[in-house]
Design a protein around this motif. Structure first.
Motif, PDB file in Angstrom:
ATOM      1  N   ASP A 271      -1.305   2.007   2.518  1.00  0.00           N
ATOM      2  CA  ASP A 271      -0.642   2.954   3.412  1.00  0.00           C
ATOM      3  C   ASP A 271       0.851   2.674   3.564  1.00  0.00           C
ATOM      4  N   GLY A 272       1.361   1.650   2.872  1.00  0.00           N
ATOM      5  CA  GLY A 272       2.788   1.368   2.883  1.00  0.00           C
ATOM      6  C   GLY A 272       3.242   0.295   3.854  1.00  0.00           C
ATOM      7  N   LEU A 273       2.317  -0.304   4.585  1.00  0.00           N
ATOM      8  CA  LEU A 273       2.701  -1.384   5.492  1.00  0.00           C
ATOM      9  C   LEU A 273       2.889  -2.676   4.713  1.00  0.00           C
TER      10      LEU A 273
ATOM     11  N   GLU B  84      10.336  -3.550   3.976  1.00  0.00           N
ATOM     12  CA  GLU B  84       9.489  -2.523   4.585  1.00  0.00           C
ATOM     13  C   GLU B  84       9.680  -1.184   3.894  1.00  0.00           C
ATOM     14  N   GLY B  85      10.923  -0.853   3.600  1.00  0.00           N
ATOM     15  CA  GLY B  85      11.211   0.389   2.882  1.00  0.00           C
ATOM     16  C   GLY B  85      10.644   0.362   1.471  1.00  0.00           C
TER      17      GLY B  85
ATOM     18  N   ALA C  82       6.884   0.976   1.629  1.00  0.00           N
ATOM     19  CA  ALA C  82       6.571   2.382   1.884  1.00  0.00           C
ATOM     20  C   ALA C  82       6.789   3.241   0.638  1.00  0.00           C
TER      21      ALA C  82
ATOM     22  N   ALA D  70       3.881   5.219  -1.668  1.00  0.00           N
ATOM     23  CA  ALA D  70       3.963   6.657  -1.951  1.00  0.00           C
ATOM     24  C   ALA D  70       3.917   6.908  -3.458  1.00  0.00           C
TER      25      ALA D  70
END
Length: 130
Positions: free
Chosen positions: A29-31, A44-45, A48, A52
């Motif tokens: 989920d990008g965490l 963190e970016g 994410a 995606a």
């Protein structure tokens, strides 16, 4: 979460493959779960964006009957970014410079991905009380 074990895996991969500059492990989920990145990278970016991109690649593989997605690689003018699925629930990102040996990376990443998957699975079982 055994962040030390994840960090050892990421460092071990960096030691095996010349040219790796940054690594990260993230949930699907990008965490962000763990990162070994330069100060110029927002982990963190990165997590994410990788999630995606990997999600789109998974859907493309399924829609085109290519089977289960294993990896995707993006090449840029200053290097590349490899995104590896860690089961269905996580991913690993490996950033490298122009000289990174992609064949060696793909060979070396398999065992590391298996160990990272085991670390994450153990964490999930512990969290569920199993």
């Amino acid at each position: 979460m055994d962040h030390e074990a994840l960090a050892l895996e990421m460092r071990g991969l960096r030691e095996q493959v010349t040219g790796i500059t940054d690594t990260a492990v993230a949930a699907a989920d990008g965490l962000l779960i763990a990162a070994d990145t330069a100060d110029s990278i927002d982990p963190e970016g990165l997590a994410a964006l990788a999630a995606a991109g990997l999600g789109l690649a998974r859907r493309t593989a399924q829609a085109t009957a290519r089977g289960t997605l294993r990896q995707t690689v993006t090449y840029g003018s200053h290097g590349c970014a490899a995104f590896y699925a860690v089961g269905d629930t996580a991913l690993m990102v490996v950033l490298g410079d122009e000289g990174m040996d992609m064949d060696l990376l793909h060979r070396a990443s398999g065992p590391a991905l298996d160990r990272i998957g085991s670390i994450l699975m153990h964490q999930n079982k512990t969290a569920e009380g199993v």
